[in-house]
Design an enzyme around this catalytic site. Structure first.
Site, PDB file in Angstrom:
ATOM      1  N   GLY A 165       0.568  -1.238  -0.053  1.00  0.00           N
ATOM      2  CA  GLY A 165      -0.320  -0.191  -0.430  1.00  0.00           C
ATOM      3  C   GLY A 165       0.858   1.037  -0.098  1.00  0.00           C
ATOM      4  O   GLY A 165       2.317   0.604   0.372  1.00  0.00           O
ATOM      5  N   CYS A 167       7.119  -0.728   6.179  1.00  0.00           N
ATOM      6  CA  CYS A 167       6.855   0.631   5.606  1.00  0.00           C
ATOM      7  C   CYS A 167       7.409   1.398   5.217  1.00  0.00           C
ATOM      8  O   CYS A 167       9.013   1.637   4.801  1.00  0.00           O
ATOM      9  CB  CYS A 167       6.718   1.947   7.233  1.00  0.00           C
ATOM     10  SG  CYS A 167       6.415   3.114   6.384  1.00  0.00           S
ATOM     11  N   LEU A 168       6.987   1.668   3.693  1.00  0.00           N
ATOM     12  CA  LEU A 168       8.249   1.962   2.822  1.00  0.00           C
ATOM     13  C   LEU A 168       9.183   3.748   3.095  1.00  0.00           C
ATOM     14  O   LEU A 168       9.105   3.910   2.338  1.00  0.00           O
ATOM     15  CB  LEU A 168       7.027   2.739   1.288  1.00  0.00           C
ATOM     16  CG  LEU A 168       6.157   1.469   0.664  1.00  0.00           C
ATOM     17  CD1 LEU A 168       6.287   2.057  -0.714  1.00  0.00           C
ATOM     18  CD2 LEU A 168       7.877   0.459   0.467  1.00  0.00           C
ATOM     19  N   GLN A 181       3.141   9.776   2.050  1.00  0.00           N
ATOM     20  CA  GLN A 181       4.861   9.169   1.322  1.00  0.00           C
ATOM     21  C   GLN A 181       5.599   9.770  -0.442  1.00  0.00           C
ATOM     22  O   GLN A 181       6.813   9.400  -0.691  1.00  0.00           O
ATOM     23  CB  GLN A 181       4.453   7.790   1.435  1.00  0.00           C
ATOM     24  CG  GLN A 181       3.941   7.325   2.962  1.00  0.00           C
ATOM     25  CD  GLN A 181       3.975   5.931   2.608  1.00  0.00           C
ATOM     26  OE1 GLN A 181       2.873   5.678   2.582  1.00  0.00           O
ATOM     27  NE2 GLN A 181       4.818   4.816   3.003  1.00  0.00           N
ATOM     28  N   HIS A 236      -2.533   0.498   8.391  1.00  0.00           N
ATOM     29  CA  HIS A 236      -1.509   0.904   8.564  1.00  0.00           C
ATOM     30  C   HIS A 236      -2.012   2.146   7.420  1.00  0.00           C
ATOM     31  O   HIS A 236      -0.514   3.266   7.463  1.00  0.00           O
ATOM     32  CB  HIS A 236      -0.718  -0.401   7.739  1.00  0.00           C
ATOM     33  CG  HIS A 236       0.408   0.317   7.495  1.00  0.00           C
ATOM     34  ND1 HIS A 236       1.753  -0.203   7.997  1.00  0.00           N
ATOM     35  CD2 HIS A 236       1.049   1.207   7.053  1.00  0.00           C
ATOM     36  CE1 HIS A 236       3.115   0.360   7.448  1.00  0.00           C
ATOM     37  NE2 HIS A 236       2.603   1.222   6.433  1.00  0.00           N
ATOM     38  N   GLU A 237      -2.215   1.949   6.139  1.00  0.00           N
ATOM     39  CA  GLU A 237      -2.176   3.346   5.360  1.00  0.00           C
ATOM     40  C   GLU A 237      -3.056   4.641   5.649  1.00  0.00           C
ATOM     41  O   GLU A 237      -2.805   5.809   6.009  1.00  0.00           O
ATOM     42  CB  GLU A 237      -3.175   2.687   3.441  1.00  0.00           C
ATOM     43  CG  GLU A 237      -2.051   1.336   3.131  1.00  0.00           C
ATOM     44  CD  GLU A 237      -0.364   1.604   3.579  1.00  0.00           C
ATOM     45  OE1 GLU A 237       0.009   3.617   3.029  1.00  0.00           O
ATOM     46  OE2 GLU A 237       0.318   1.079   2.686  1.00  0.00           O
ATOM     47  N   HIS A 240      -1.876   6.884   8.149  1.00  0.00           N
ATOM     48  CA  HIS A 240      -0.477   7.369   7.247  1.00  0.00           C
ATOM     49  C   HIS A 240      -1.290   8.423   7.189  1.00  0.00           C
ATOM     50  O   HIS A 240      -1.009  10.246   7.340  1.00  0.00           O
ATOM     51  CB  HIS A 240      -0.024   7.472   5.843  1.00  0.00           C
ATOM     52  CG  HIS A 240       0.899   6.398   5.842  1.00  0.00           C
ATOM     53  ND1 HIS A 240       2.398   6.642   6.964  1.00  0.00           N
ATOM     54  CD2 HIS A 240       1.384   4.601   5.723  1.00  0.00           C
ATOM     55  CE1 HIS A 240       2.844   5.543   6.772  1.00  0.00           C
ATOM     56  NE2 HIS A 240       2.778   4.907   6.258  1.00  0.00           N
TER      57      HIS A 240
HETATM   58 ZN   LIG Z   1       3.895   2.416   5.632  1.00  0.00          ZN
END
Ligand SMILES: [Zn+2]
Length: 174
Positions: free
Chosen positions: A45, A98-99, A50, A140-141, A144
């Site tokens: 995701g 996480c990216l 991000q 999770h997303e 953010h």
């Molecule tokens: Zn993340």
């Protein structure tokens, strides 16, 4: 077009996203770019902050079991102005990454089930009840969009262990 990622230490990852008021061509293009970036980076995701945007948008492609216990990426789904409700009292813990926090992992407890209401790319509202991985990925997303990172939800012990890695990322990427 692939977009540059923001990394741990960038203040945008701690800000609250703002609702999308109109889904313009520009926003549709942004969503395409966001998806391309997620795919290129092998993410389950990705959220707008991000890539440095404050729009309340994320994309999720939770893993699907092919029936033999092997997992692959499911189809991508776009969520605009998402609202999460009715988390189950039952929860499960699993490792997350996480990216925006490269090479850092931690066990995150989350509800097993969640209901999400959001707009699709055409501005049409939809509601889904998600269980397991799809629920985990959207939570999770969605975090953010509220300035929350998975490392805020891990045990104090794990957090202390990864603290040196976090300091390194902060210095290296910002
Ligand atoms: Zn993340």
């Amino acid at each position: 077009m692939k977009l540059p990622l923001t990394y741990y230490g960038n203040p945008i990852l701690r800000q609250k996203a703002e609702p999308v008021t109109e889904i313009t061509d520009e926003i549709r293009q942004f969503i395409k770019d966001l998806e391309e970036t997620m795919i290129e980076k092998n993410g389950l995701g990705i959220s707008a902050p991000q890539v440095g945007s404050r729009l309340a948008i994320f994309i999720a492609r939770p893993p699907v079991d092919d029936g033999t216990g092997r997992y692959s990426f499911g189809p991508s789904k776009v969520y605009i102005n998402p609202k999460l409700t009715e988390p189950s009292s039952e929860s499960w813990s699993h490792e997350e990454a996480c990216l925006s926090i490269p090479k850092v992992y931690g066990d995150v407890p989350r509800p097993v089930r969640i209901t999400i209401t959001a707009l699709d790319i055409n501005g049409k509202e939809f509601t889904e009840e998600l269980t397991g991985w799809p629920a985990r990925v959207v939570m999770h997303e969605n975090d953010h969009l509220n300035g929350v990172l998975f490392i805020d939800r891990i045990s104090k012990k794990q957090r202390n262990q990864i603290e040196p890695l976090l300091r390194t990322i902060k210095q290296k990427y910002n």
